[in-house]
Design an enzyme around this catalytic site. Structure first.
Site, PDB file in Angstrom:
ATOM      1  CD  GLU A 136      -3.059  -1.087   2.113  1.00 35.88           C
ATOM      2  OE1 GLU A 136      -4.190  -1.498   1.861  1.00 35.88           O
ATOM      3  OE2 GLU A 136      -2.687  -0.774   3.251  1.00 35.88           O
ATOM      4  CB  CYS A 151       3.227   7.264   3.190  1.00 37.50           C
ATOM      5  SG  CYS A 151       3.819   6.048   4.357  1.00 37.50           S
ATOM      6  CB  CYS A 158       7.771  -5.479   8.613  1.00 38.58           C
ATOM      7  SG  CYS A 158       9.086  -4.516   9.379  1.00 38.58           S
ATOM      8  CB  CYS A 162       7.469  -2.247  16.088  1.00 35.73           C
ATOM      9  SG  CYS A 162       9.016  -1.927  15.217  1.00 35.73           S
ATOM     10  CB  CYS A 165       3.770  -1.688  14.188  1.00 37.95           C
ATOM     11  SG  CYS A 165       3.573  -1.635  12.400  1.00 37.95           S
ATOM     12  CD  GLU A 216      14.380  -0.226   9.036  1.00 32.63           C
ATOM     13  OE1 GLU A 216      13.762   0.124  10.053  1.00 32.63           O
ATOM     14  OE2 GLU A 216      15.044   0.580   8.349  1.00 32.63           O
ATOM     15  CG  LEU A 270      13.754   7.267  20.526  1.00 30.96           C
ATOM     16  CD1 LEU A 270      15.060   6.574  20.203  1.00 30.96           C
ATOM     17  CD2 LEU A 270      14.024   8.678  21.054  1.00 30.96           C
ATOM     18  CG  ASN A 346      -5.170   3.961  14.671  1.00 35.33           C
ATOM     19  OD1 ASN A 346      -6.273   3.966  15.202  1.00 35.33           O
ATOM     20  ND2 ASN A 346      -4.981   4.096  13.374  1.00 35.33           N
ATOM     21  CB  CYS A 389       0.801   5.424  11.608  1.00 35.07           C
ATOM     22  SG  CYS A 389       1.955   6.521  10.871  1.00 35.07           S
TER      23      CYS A 389
HETATM   24  S1  SF4 Z   1       6.806   0.040  12.741  1.00 39.05           S
HETATM   25 FE1  SF4 Z   1       7.772  -0.233  10.704  1.00 39.05          FE
HETATM   26  S2  SF4 Z   1       9.592  -1.461  11.205  1.00 39.05           S
HETATM   27 FE2  SF4 Z   1       8.248  -1.694  12.995  1.00 39.05          FE
HETATM   28  S3  SF4 Z   1       7.004  -3.536  12.535  1.00 39.05           S
HETATM   29 FE3  SF4 Z   1       5.850  -1.742  11.765  1.00 39.05          FE
HETATM   30  S4  SF4 Z   1       6.388  -1.636   9.558  1.00 39.05           S
HETATM   31 FE4  SF4 Z   1       7.974  -2.906  10.603  1.00 39.05          FE
END
Ligand code: SF4
Length: 417
Positions: A136, A151, A158, A162, A165, A216, A270, A346, A389
């Site tokens: 996307e 973006c 990935c 994280c 996420c 990443e 960060l 979110n 995000c």
């Molecule tokens: S924040 Fe970015 S690097 Fe971290 S899991 Fe999500 S997509 Fe991957």
């Protein structure tokens, strides 16, 4: 994700040894990245995609088919300045050569699976590549002026997991190729009809690029770097390095390389100011801890007061949003030309985090701002079309599964980094 080493190579007290070890680390990252290489940029009928090739590669191909090297300049102009996707439009090229090129090559774009526009004018594209993989891309228009940020995704899936996420819950399938990365931007410009490429300071609707989509980017550095060089080329799209920002979770050895070679802007995810907490929220921290990430920011060559490093900080209630955290953040980044983007969390199904309260967000922002750093609270955009995000592709996949449709392709096992 594989277990992180107890000590990072760049922790050596000896500077030379540290840089040699960083070279080793870069080689290791590249070797790992090569295992997730994109498929060749060719159609089943053998025609090759000219998008995503460097000028040198394009010249080699022209010479291979018996044409003069100056054809590169012509083709570059038509592909990246005019946005042509059809050789017959290339009026400075004689008809017989147009036909010869069309027999052998294409000027590709990713396929548009869906294109949705939010109530706030954010536009989200789901693109499909030749092997059926999808990613996307989101266009976020400025609220006041005719400009905006695109973006872009750098990987399908990935490795970094994280914990805040949703996107990161998808295993890495593969890296995107240079053609697929440039292609996202070109296809978004097709949608807005922004061709030919505006020259110099002429206003652009699609005026900046943020490499903040899925993946990443520094774990796919070679393809990302090649794509950004194409996009920055002044005879084509001509987007200045000042208008491109790469967002990383802190792949320290590649941050140095990116700064030295590309000189684009840097954003760092960060999200925590103590290693014990960042180890948990951004597991890459076990490999490249906060101290090393901040040191890499201090030596990032493109950083200046006019081009500040952005620190992304997701606000998680009771986890990382205390006033003590804010003060420690200020101490950590002191002396760096920086701004701090505060991102309200979110929530997504299965996540145990909760968003910080508005009062806490404001208190945190004030401490950072009083210390001299801009600290905007980034309001989510495109929520109604799931473009905010960390929502990328996960929701598309979930909706597709709910509708009984298969995913585009089976996901590969996450080999970690
Ligand atoms: S924040 Fe970015 S690097 Fe971290 S899991 Fe999500 S997509 Fe991957």
């Amino acid at each position: 994700m594989s277990a992180a080493p107890a000590t990072s190579p760049s922790r050596s007290r000896d500077g030379t040894a540290a840089s040699l070890l960083n070279d080793e680390e870069r080689a290791r990252i590249r070797a790992k990245s090569a295992q997730f290489a994109p498929p060749p940029a060719a159609l089943p009928d053998g025609r090759r995609d000219l998008v995503g090739l460097s000028r040198e590669e394009l010249t080699d191909i022209m010479v291979e088919i018996g044409e003069k090297p100056f054809r590169t300049k012509q083709l570059w102009h038509w592909i990246y300045h005019q946005g042509a996707t059809d050789f017959s439009r290339m009026s400075s090229i004689a008809r017989p050569l147009q036909e010869k090129l069309a027999e052998r090559f294409v000027i590709g774009r990713p396929g548009v699976v869906t294109e949705q526009t939010s109530q706030d004018s954010t536009r989200k594209f789901l693109f499909r590549f030749r092997d059926g993989q999808e990613a996307e891309t989101v266009y976020i228009p400025d609220r006041q002026e005719d400009r905006g940020a695109v973006c872009i995704s750098s990987q399908v899936g990935c490795t970094l997991s994280c914990t805040f996420c949703h996107t990161g819950t998808q295993a890495l399938v593969r890296n995107l190729g240079a053609a697929e990365i440039v292609g996202q931007f070109m296809a978004a410009r097709d949608s807005y009809g922004e061709w030919p490429s505006p020259k110099g300071e002429t206003p652009r609707l699609l005026s900046t690029i943020v490499l903040m989509g899925m993946g990443e980017p520094l774990y796919n550095y070679d393809n990302v770097a090649k794509a950004m060089r194409i996009i920055m080329d002044g005879e084509g799209i001509g987007l200045s390095r000042r208008r491109i920002t790469l967002s990383t979770s802190g792949v320290v050895p590649m941050m140095d390389q990116c700064g030295a070679e590309l000189g684009i802007n840097l954003a760092v995810s960060l999200h925590a100011v103590r290693d014990d907490l960042r180890d948990e929220i951004v597991p890459l921290n076990r490999k490249y801890p906060i101290r090393e990430v901040i040191a890499a920011c201090r030596r990032y060559p493109a950083a200046s007061n006019a081009r500040r490093i952005t620190f992304e900080y997701i606000m998680l209630r009771g986890i990382n949003d205390s006033e003590a955290d804010a003060r420690e953040l200020v101490r950590l980044i002191s002396g760096i030309p920086a701004k701090v983007n505060l991102i309200p969390f979110n929530p997504w199904p299965g996540s145990s985090y909760r968003p910080s309260t508005r009062e806490q967000l404001d208190r945190f922002a004030k401490i950072v701002m009083d210390a001299g750093f801009a600290s905007p609270i980034r309001m989510p955009r495109g929520r109604d079309i799931l473009a905010a995000c960390g929502q990328l592709r996960t929701e598309s996949q979930r909706l597709r599964r709910a509708a009984g449709q298969p995913d585009a392709a089976p996901e590969a096992e996450d080999a970690g980094t």
